[in-house]
Design an enzyme around this catalytic site. Structure first.
Site, PDB file in Angstrom:
ATOM      1  CB  SER A 132      -5.367  -3.334 -60.962  1.00 46.37           C
ATOM      2  OG  SER A 132      -6.695  -3.906 -61.218  1.00 46.37           O
ATOM      3  CG  HIS A 183      -2.491  -6.172 -58.487  1.00 44.73           C
ATOM      4  ND1 HIS A 183      -3.709  -6.765 -57.848  1.00 44.73           N
ATOM      5  CD2 HIS A 183      -2.988  -5.435 -59.678  1.00 44.73           C
ATOM      6  CE1 HIS A 183      -4.565  -6.889 -58.798  1.00 44.73           C
ATOM      7  NE2 HIS A 183      -4.089  -5.901 -59.885  1.00 44.73           N
TER       8      HIS A 183
END
Length: 208
Positions: A132, A183
């Site tokens: 991610s 993220h």
């Protein structure tokens, strides 16, 4: 619309070799985990390179890279694979495989570093794994393009990116066991690394 994939699998492998490699590596490592205790087995994750902010592991710097290729379940792998298949190819074509690879890996490492620093600062023990952070680095590069190189990205793709980032922020904060800092760190890393690449290591398309 740059985020719609029209290629068959042969053309995909030909035009996007590094994205294909990352996808295959993720799948292979998931199979390896499955055959060695399962993708949710903590000992297996540690053995194959998951990242943890524990004193015994935090100085093993190779884990900041290897953790990007491990996933803690089929749903985790599927979600990240879809994002990689759909959104990464235009960036590989734009930058070339070498520059794209540097951005993907370096952005993922930045996300992991910031996430580990965050969890350490709040005294929370955590295990980090997954692509991610690197995928958000790709989003960060596209955000730079959307803001400062508008001639490269069409309006529909720009709106798609903004919508994707909005839902990504909500998802990162609202869903349990998701590292929002990884993220965010990947997004910021990709944004600034892209800006450096196009200045210091210009792709042919940007050379005068």
């Amino acid at each position: 619309m740059i985020f719609i994939r029209y290629e068959n699998w042969k053309d995909y492998l030909k035009f996007f070799p590094l994205t294909s490699f990352f996808l295959i590596a993720n799948v292979v490592m998931f199979i390896v985990l499955t055959l060695n205790g399962g993708a949710r087995s903590v000992p297996a994750l540690f053995h194959f390179g998951a990242l943890i902010n524990d004193g015994a592991y935090v100085n093993e710097w190779w884990r900041y890279v290897t953790a990007m290729f491990l996933h803690g379940g089929f749903d985790h792998l599927l979600f990240n694979s879809f994002a990689l298949i759909v959104f990464a190819p235009p960036l590989e074509r734009l930058l070339g495989s070498a520059r794209y690879g540097v951005l993907y890996l370096a952005g993922g490492v930045v996300g992991n570093i910031l996430a580990i620093a965050w969890y350490k600062s709040i005294g929370e023990l955590t295990i980090l794994l997954g692509a991610s952070g690197a995928i958000y680095a790709v989003y960060g590069a596209f955000l730079y393009i959307a803001l400062f190189q508008r001639n490269i990205m069409d309006e529909t793709s720009r709106k798609t990116l903004y919508t994707l980032l909005l839902f990504g922020i909500i998802f990162s904060v609202a869903v349990a066991n998701v590292s929002w800092m990884a993220h965010l760190g990947g997004l910021l890393g990709g944004f600034f690394i892209y800006g450096l690449i196009i200045r210091l290591w210009k792709p042919r398309i940007f050379r005068k």
